[in-house]
Design a protein around this motif. Structure first.
Motif: not given
Length: 193
Positions: A48-58, A69-84
């Motif tokens: 839910a936090e990822a859905l309300g976010t406009e960008a990540l700062l790391l 941990r392979g987030w760049a190649s994961r799929s699914g709603e959460w991974a798709d959101r973070l990847n986009s």
């Protein structure tokens, strides 16, 4: 103008060190002690936090943690959101980021993040990134803290808050139980208190 939200998992006594047990800290792996409903609800809260976010700062190390941990190649709603999402990595050493939509902020960190905050709208979430988060706190660039508290006391380890140059007044804006054992606290920083 954007809002910087620092989102962190930590123990009841404020330890952030080695939640997954991969760093060799003798009390590491405390995150994995919780399972079932707690981690299912934790995942829902972070999605839910990822859905309300406009960008990540790391910071660089947190960026590398996600990539390893392979987030760049994961799929699914959460991974798709973070990847986009646009991802901004504060680093003087990272040359070519491997995660989609990533930009390295190479200049002086406070100036670069201040500029980014002025240029962007919406929430920019900082996951982990303790060195970066502490620096942003010290320079009054963090607007909100979202703290997921895990009910275990370790007694030792690197703590969430380090020393600050001045006190940082905050106002509680949300508190709720997540699963059976976790608590999510949200505080906004009070300016000119």
């Amino acid at each position: 103008m954007g809002k910087i939200v620092w989102s962190v998992n930590f123990t009841l006594d404020g330890v952030v060190q080695d939640p997954t047990g991969e760093e060799g800290f003798r009390h590491g792996g405390w995150f994995g002690q919780f399972g079932g409903k707690d981690l299912d609800e934790w995942a829902k809260a972070l999605f839910a936090e990822a859905l309300g976010t406009e960008a990540l700062l790391l910071g660089r190390r947190s960026y590398e943690y996600f990539v390893a941990r392979g987030w760049a190649s994961r799929s699914g709603e959460w991974a798709d959101r973070l990847n986009s999402l646009p991802k901004y990595i504060v680093s003087s050493t990272l040359e070519e980021p491997k995660w989609s939509n990533s930009t390295v902020l190479k200049g002086e960190a406070v100036r670069e993040v201040s500029k980014l905050k002025q240029e962007r709208d919406g929430d920019m979430v900082v996951y982990g990134s303790y060195q970066l988060g502490r620096m942003l706190m010290e320079h009054d660039l963090v607007d909100e803290l979202r703290l997921m508290v895990f009910p275990v006391v370790l007694g030792t380890g690197e703590r969430f808050f380090g020393e600050t140059g001045d006190k940082k007044p905050m106002r509680l804006i949300n508190a709720r139980t997540v699963g059976d054992s976790l608590v999510l606290l949200a505080y906004e920083l009070v300016r000119d208190a």
